[in-house]
Scaffold this motif. Structure first.
Motif, PDB file in Angstrom:
ATOM      1  N   THR A 178       0.340  -1.230  -0.767  1.00  0.00           N
ATOM      2  CA  THR A 178      -0.207   0.085   0.172  1.00  0.00           C
ATOM      3  C   THR A 178       0.932   1.100  -0.059  1.00  0.00           C
ATOM      4  O   THR A 178       2.363   1.378   0.137  1.00  0.00           O
ATOM      5  N   PRO A 179       0.765   2.281  -0.339  1.00  0.00           N
ATOM      6  CA  PRO A 179       1.482   3.933  -0.236  1.00  0.00           C
ATOM      7  C   PRO A 179       1.108   3.842   1.207  1.00  0.00           C
ATOM      8  O   PRO A 179       1.246   3.674   2.340  1.00  0.00           O
ATOM      9  N   THR A 180       2.935   5.309   1.455  1.00  0.00           N
ATOM     10  CA  THR A 180       3.313   5.001   2.493  1.00  0.00           C
ATOM     11  C   THR A 180       2.337   6.353   2.954  1.00  0.00           C
ATOM     12  O   THR A 180       1.994   7.125   1.910  1.00  0.00           O
ATOM     13  N   ILE A 181       1.400   6.281   3.740  1.00  0.00           N
ATOM     14  CA  ILE A 181       0.252   6.851   4.285  1.00  0.00           C
ATOM     15  C   ILE A 181       1.249   8.565   5.084  1.00  0.00           C
ATOM     16  O   ILE A 181       2.546   8.579   5.747  1.00  0.00           O
ATOM     17  N   VAL A 182       1.198  10.074   4.588  1.00  0.00           N
ATOM     18  CA  VAL A 182       1.657  10.733   4.862  1.00  0.00           C
ATOM     19  C   VAL A 182      -0.393  11.901   5.635  1.00  0.00           C
ATOM     20  O   VAL A 182      -0.941  12.232   4.256  1.00  0.00           O
ATOM     21  N   MET A 183       0.392  12.209   6.820  1.00  0.00           N
ATOM     22  CA  MET A 183      -1.057  12.477   7.087  1.00  0.00           C
ATOM     23  C   MET A 183      -1.142  14.203   7.268  1.00  0.00           C
ATOM     24  O   MET A 183       0.044  14.516   7.567  1.00  0.00           O
ATOM     25  N   ARG A 184      -2.363  14.801   6.876  1.00  0.00           N
ATOM     26  CA  ARG A 184      -2.307  16.363   6.368  1.00  0.00           C
ATOM     27  C   ARG A 184      -3.333  16.596   7.627  1.00  0.00           C
ATOM     28  O   ARG A 184      -4.288  16.093   7.935  1.00  0.00           O
ATOM     29  N   PRO A 185      -2.827  17.194   8.693  1.00  0.00           N
ATOM     30  CA  PRO A 185      -3.652  18.182   9.701  1.00  0.00           C
ATOM     31  C   PRO A 185      -3.776  18.831   9.479  1.00  0.00           C
ATOM     32  O   PRO A 185      -2.971  20.054   8.433  1.00  0.00           O
ATOM     33  N   ARG A 186      -5.225  20.084  10.651  1.00  0.00           N
ATOM     34  CA  ARG A 186      -5.446  20.889  10.718  1.00  0.00           C
ATOM     35  C   ARG A 186      -4.600  22.114  10.284  1.00  0.00           C
ATOM     36  O   ARG A 186      -3.137  21.689  11.076  1.00  0.00           O
ATOM     37  N   GLY A 187      -4.575  23.108   9.223  1.00  0.00           N
ATOM     38  CA  GLY A 187      -3.482  24.245   9.743  1.00  0.00           C
ATOM     39  C   GLY A 187      -3.174  24.670  10.653  1.00  0.00           C
ATOM     40  O   GLY A 187      -5.023  25.240  11.471  1.00  0.00           O
ATOM     41  N   TRP A 188      -2.696  26.104  11.521  1.00  0.00           N
ATOM     42  CA  TRP A 188      -2.562  25.792  12.591  1.00  0.00           C
ATOM     43  C   TRP A 188      -4.357  27.367  13.006  1.00  0.00           C
ATOM     44  O   TRP A 188      -4.312  27.783  13.903  1.00  0.00           O
ATOM     45  N   HIS A 189      -4.519  27.764  11.731  1.00  0.00           N
ATOM     46  CA  HIS A 189      -5.363  28.780  12.049  1.00  0.00           C
ATOM     47  C   HIS A 189      -7.220  27.961  12.372  1.00  0.00           C
ATOM     48  O   HIS A 189      -7.983  28.940  12.864  1.00  0.00           O
ATOM     49  N   LEU A 190      -7.052  26.580  12.621  1.00  0.00           N
ATOM     50  CA  LEU A 190      -8.736  25.830  12.717  1.00  0.00           C
ATOM     51  C   LEU A 190      -8.050  25.713  14.593  1.00  0.00           C
ATOM     52  O   LEU A 190      -7.266  25.161  14.713  1.00  0.00           O
ATOM     53  N   SER A 191      -9.559  25.806  14.276  1.00  0.00           N
ATOM     54  CA  SER A 191      -9.983  25.091  15.953  1.00  0.00           C
ATOM     55  C   SER A 191     -10.413  23.889  16.074  1.00  0.00           C
ATOM     56  O   SER A 191     -11.226  23.620  14.717  1.00  0.00           O
ATOM     57  N   GLU A 192     -10.630  23.214  16.979  1.00  0.00           N
ATOM     58  CA  GLU A 192     -11.505  22.198  17.545  1.00  0.00           C
ATOM     59  C   GLU A 192     -12.404  22.692  18.544  1.00  0.00           C
ATOM     60  O   GLU A 192     -11.930  22.786  19.611  1.00  0.00           O
ATOM     61  N   LYS A 193     -13.816  22.934  18.013  1.00  0.00           N
ATOM     62  CA  LYS A 193     -14.540  23.110  19.211  1.00  0.00           C
ATOM     63  C   LYS A 193     -15.246  22.172  19.828  1.00  0.00           C
ATOM     64  O   LYS A 193     -15.891  22.831  20.522  1.00  0.00           O
ATOM     65  N   HIS A 194     -14.949  21.230  19.646  1.00  0.00           N
ATOM     66  CA  HIS A 194     -15.545  19.960  20.707  1.00  0.00           C
ATOM     67  C   HIS A 194     -14.461  19.822  21.144  1.00  0.00           C
ATOM     68  O   HIS A 194     -14.564  18.662  22.299  1.00  0.00           O
TER      69      HIS A 194
END
Length: 556
Positions: A178-194
């Motif tokens: 399978t392809p090597t996984i490279v995960m992209r997290p959200r950018g610094w400007h985005l919050s997680e309201k939960h």
């Protein structure tokens, strides 16, 4: 549910041990706990998130303040320039980045996509070299998508992911490698309201989307990835400065130490998708050099960043129809040539961007056009020295691979091509003169695409095929920001129609009247969001910020 942080002076605990203290910073789970969420939001995992926010949350806010100041300066006539205070980094010819980690040696074709089970299985079966597992622009950040994506990745990495569609079709991973996984997290400007973080002063703040996405993925998967002969790899989105890159580097170093993983195990590829970052490519590589694998030319967000930063600087900075802003226009050509040169000078991979054209299995003519255009795009990238590229659909992998095979042959990269002949100056990166008109069709297309994309995004779908193009948050940002700029700059179409709020309101009405409505659609909400981010005098930095705050927060 509340998990307190470890005392700053307490010893760091190992994987699987909850970090606890009677007082101090704490993380609160404010979203509902759906099925299997407890497998991700374990006490130990949330304690790790608490530590990340305790150590890095304040610096994140400082960096976001820097962004606002920089946009203000550009808006007031101060063009970005290559920094004088970091000239010594650019002039030092000796340093190099860490380079490819295990499984990242050959990146000639990378497939991008969201992390829902079906798309994950399709990506892992695609035959690509790398899968960009996207928790950012291709994912609508509903609470179910954020934690559900983590569950999907955890299951996939352990070889136990399956999925049954609504039509009863069963999906499973069948590829031998399978392809090597490279995960992209959200950018610094985005919050997680939960998730909410209470700091040492008692302030309660929304969690950072970046730290949540990174932290949960790293906590659950870093060791499993290493054991599988690869590693915890990340794409870093929306970076605007080397200081932001240094912040990520410090996050990586702390996380490696927290879990007893060798320093430098993490590999990051930075998307150069903002105008300020284009002036700091070498500095970004330098700050991340212990953990850096390369840079990517994030074309769509880069165009959006140009518009956003120069939206109020007069008619000479107005771009024509979105379809006319191609990779061969002056400022895009300069940016990509500088990226390849910079990467190869420092031993970093240069990864090309994503052509929006996608095949349509029900329309052979549309498919033929898409393949022709994608082939031309990838031929240009391979010829320019890129080491790999993105595609958004499995059917495009053979096309992209053929163009890179023709240049690479058996070599895994083109790091030997340093492009010494490239001499990009600051003014080249700001040469936005294209000489094409704004058309009535272009205005209508932008309104239509933005509303249809936002409608899907509000329903939890972050990557959408519209008119045989793959649209995500970045392309929607171009559409809405162009409309805003055209209105504010008093532009007139080639057909003689003034682009005004009233004219665009008419186009919104046409779009809503012509849309096929269905139970649960969000067209009315989408039109409301579009009006807020494209028709009002104030310009939100990202359309997703007000839309997320108003429509995607889930409560018990």
């Amino acid at each position: 549910m509340t998990i307190p942080a470890a005392s700053p002076t307490a010893p760091i605990r190992t994987v699987g041990t909850a970090v606890a203290a009677s007082e101090g910073p704490a993380m609160h789970i404010t979203g509902p706990m759906h099925e299997r969420f407890g497998e991700i939001l374990t006490p130990a995992a949330v304690a790790f998130l608490t530590e990340l926010h305790h150590r890095f949350g304040g610096r994140r806010h400082d960096r976001l303040a820097d962004r606002m100041r920089r946009r203000f300066e550009i808006g007031n006539g101060h063009d970005p320039r290559f920094r004088d205070d970091t000239r010594h980094i650019r002039d030092d010819a000796d340093w190099r980045v860490a380079g490819a980690g295990p499984g990242l040696e050959d990146r000639r074709v990378e497939i991008t996509g969201p992390t829902d089970p079906k798309m994950t299985i399709n990506a892992l079966n695609s035959g690509a070299n790398v899968w960009l597992a996207d928790q950012e622009d291709a994912t609508s950040p509903t609470w179910r998508n954020v934690i559900g994506g983590q569950l999907t990745l955890r299951d996939a990495i352990r070889g136990r992911l399956t999925h049954t569609g609504d039509d009863g079709r069963a999906y499973r991973v069948t590829a031998g490698r399978t392809p090597t996984i490279v995960m992209r997290p959200r950018g610094w400007h985005l919050s997680e309201k939960h998730l909410a973080f209470t700091d040492r002063t008692g302030r309660r703040l929304d969690a950072s989307g970046s730290l949540v996405d990174f932290g949960l993925y790293f906590f659950h998967n870093a060791q499993a990835l290493i054991d599988a002969g690869r590693g915890p790899y990340f794409y870093l989105a929306k970076i605007e400065s080397s200081e932001e890159a240094k912040l990520w580097n410090d996050v990586f170093t702390f996380s490696e130490e927290y879990f007893g993983i060798p320093r430098g195990t993490v590999r990051a590829t930075v998307l150069i998708e903002t105008l300020p970052a284009a002036f700091e490519m070498e500095e970004i590589l330098f700050e991340l050099r212990e953990h850096c694998a390369g840079l990517n030319a994030g074309r769509w967000d880069y165009i959006f960043s140009i518009i956003k930063n120069y939206r109020g600087r007069g008619a000479r900075f107005v771009l024509p129809d979105r379809s006319e802003v191609t990779m061969t226009v002056p400022f895009m050509r300069a940016y990509t040539e500088l990226l390849v040169q910079t990467c190869h000078k420092r031993g970093a991979y240069a990864i090309g961007g994503m052509s929006a054209f996608i095949p349509n299995r029900r329309d052979p003519e549309a498919t033929a056009r898409a393949i022709e255009r994608v082939a031309a795009d990838k031929k240009r990238e391979a010829g320019d020295g890129f080491d790999g590229t993105w595609v958004a659909h499995p059917d495009l992998i053979p096309t992209a691979r053929a163009e890179f095979d023709a240049v690479l042959g058996d070599r895994p990269n083109q790091l030997g091509r340093e492009r010494a002949e490239v001499q990009v100056q600051a003014e080249d990166l700001l040469d936005v003169h294209i000489g094409r008109p704004i058309t009535s069709e272009g205005v209508r297309d932008n309104v239509s695409v933005a509303i249809r994309y936002i409608e899907a995004w509000l329903r939890g779908i972050g990557a959408v095929a519209i008119d045989n193009l793959m649209e995500d948050a970045a392309t929607a940002e171009i559409s809405r920001s162009q409309v805003w700029q055209w209105i504010q700059q008093g532009q007139i179409t080639a057909e003689g129609t003034p682009i005004t709020v009233e004219h665009v309101e008419g186009l919104i009405g046409d779009e809503l009247a012509g849309s096929t409505r269905f139970a649960g659609d969000r067209f009315d909400d989408a039109a409301e969001v579009f009006r807020e981010v494209a028709l009002r005098p104030e310009f939100p930095a990202f359309l997703t910020l007000p839309a997320y705050a108003r429509f995607l927060r889930e409560t018990d």
